[in-house]
Design an enzyme around this catalytic site. Sequence first.
Site, short mmCIF file in Angstrom:
data_model
loop_
_atom_site.label_atom_id
_atom_site.label_comp_id
_atom_site.label_asym_id
_atom_site.label_seq_id
_atom_site.Cartn_x
_atom_site.Cartn_y
_atom_site.Cartn_z
N LEU A 134 0.85 -1.19 0.00
CA LEU A 134 0.00 0.00 0.00
C LEU A 134 0.88 1.24 0.00
O LEU A 134 1.96 1.24 0.58
CB LEU A 134 -0.91 0.03 1.24
CG LEU A 134 -1.94 -1.10 1.39
CD1 LEU A 134 -2.66 -0.97 2.74
CD2 LEU A 134 -2.95 -1.09 0.25
N ASP A 135 0.40 2.29 -0.64
CA ASP A 135 1.09 3.57 -0.56
C ASP A 135 1.17 4.02 0.90
O ASP A 135 0.35 3.61 1.74
CB ASP A 135 0.32 4.65 -1.35
CG ASP A 135 0.27 4.36 -2.83
OD1 ASP A 135 1.17 3.65 -3.31
OD2 ASP A 135 -0.65 4.85 -3.50
N MET A 136 2.12 4.89 1.19
CA MET A 136 2.29 5.39 2.55
C MET A 136 0.98 5.96 3.11
O MET A 136 0.61 5.69 4.25
CB MET A 136 3.37 6.48 2.58
CG MET A 136 3.56 7.11 3.95
SD MET A 136 4.84 8.39 3.99
CE MET A 136 3.95 9.74 3.19
N THR A 138 -2.14 5.43 2.05
CA THR A 138 -3.31 4.55 1.95
C THR A 138 -3.33 3.63 3.17
O THR A 138 -2.32 3.03 3.52
CB THR A 138 -3.25 3.71 0.66
OG1 THR A 138 -3.26 4.58 -0.47
CG2 THR A 138 -4.44 2.77 0.58
N ARG A 234 -6.21 5.55 -7.99
CA ARG A 234 -6.01 7.01 -7.99
C ARG A 234 -5.96 7.55 -9.42
O ARG A 234 -6.51 8.61 -9.72
CB ARG A 234 -4.73 7.34 -7.23
CG ARG A 234 -4.78 6.93 -5.76
CD ARG A 234 -3.41 6.95 -5.11
NE ARG A 234 -2.87 8.31 -5.09
CZ ARG A 234 -1.62 8.59 -4.71
NH1 ARG A 234 -0.80 7.61 -4.34
NH2 ARG A 234 -1.20 9.83 -4.71
#
Length: 292
Positions: A134-136, A138, A234
């Site tokens: 996961l992105d930082m 998210t 996104r």
Amino acid sequence: MRNLINTTIDHKFKGKKLKDFLRFDLDLSSRMLKSLAKHDQIFINRKIVRLNYLVKGGEKLTINLDKDETMDIKPVCMPLTIVYEDDSLIVVDKPPYLVVHPTKRHQEDTLTNGLLYYFREKNENNIVRFISRLDMNTSGLIMVAKNQFSHSYFARLPETEKIVKEYLGITEGEFASMAGTIDEPINRDAEPDHRHLISPEGQRAVTHYQVLHSSCGFSLVRFTLDTGRTHQIRIHTAHLGHPIVHDNLYGANQDPLDERQFLHAAYLKFTHPMTRQVIELQSDLPVDMKNF
């Protein structure tokens, strides 16, 4: 021994070498087989056997997956919200703003640091193998394999049997349609600012969406992914003109001091690599998204 594969060898492999059964029935890689054999971790009827053992059919096979492993990463104590754990897998509910893997700017404050500390406290000498990332910014459910077998199991699954992942996001604007599919290819080549772009030269990316609620110019949307491209949700929502709220990379408001993008990994469904049972896990919407 804790991390074990226990099975009975099918009679159709009678007269064949054990390595054939291990490769074609259990789908173990050649590299993993060599490592298991080298460390005497393969047993037939509780006796150590080699890969050239000739199968009789009906034997009880045991594979010990325990292995002392190390990473050149510092274990760091931090709070972890664990929603599922066994000897093969661990699933963590990641808060926003937590980086998954160490970077130049984040050496000791990542989920990897925290998981290594957690494993060492339990005397589990395995490394961190992420099955999902996961992105930082998210939040939500993230899967980690505790051994090489579990990690390779998910990596080698055909597309039709991949993990079911659902996300909840708050987007700008109200959708014209309450449900739909976005099928637009995403270019894997990142720009200097780490943006990825919809491009005919990119890989196919498919996102299904269902609008759960809309009001005041915003929408709460459930997303299900057929593919797992970088920043897929996104990029796709921004392409529709409904970027994720507070998305500083793809949204209209790109103030770097703004809040994190409102995207949350809320649901996982997968077949367990050892038991073959179907596991379903959920994570509630985090406080900041609820408050908004």
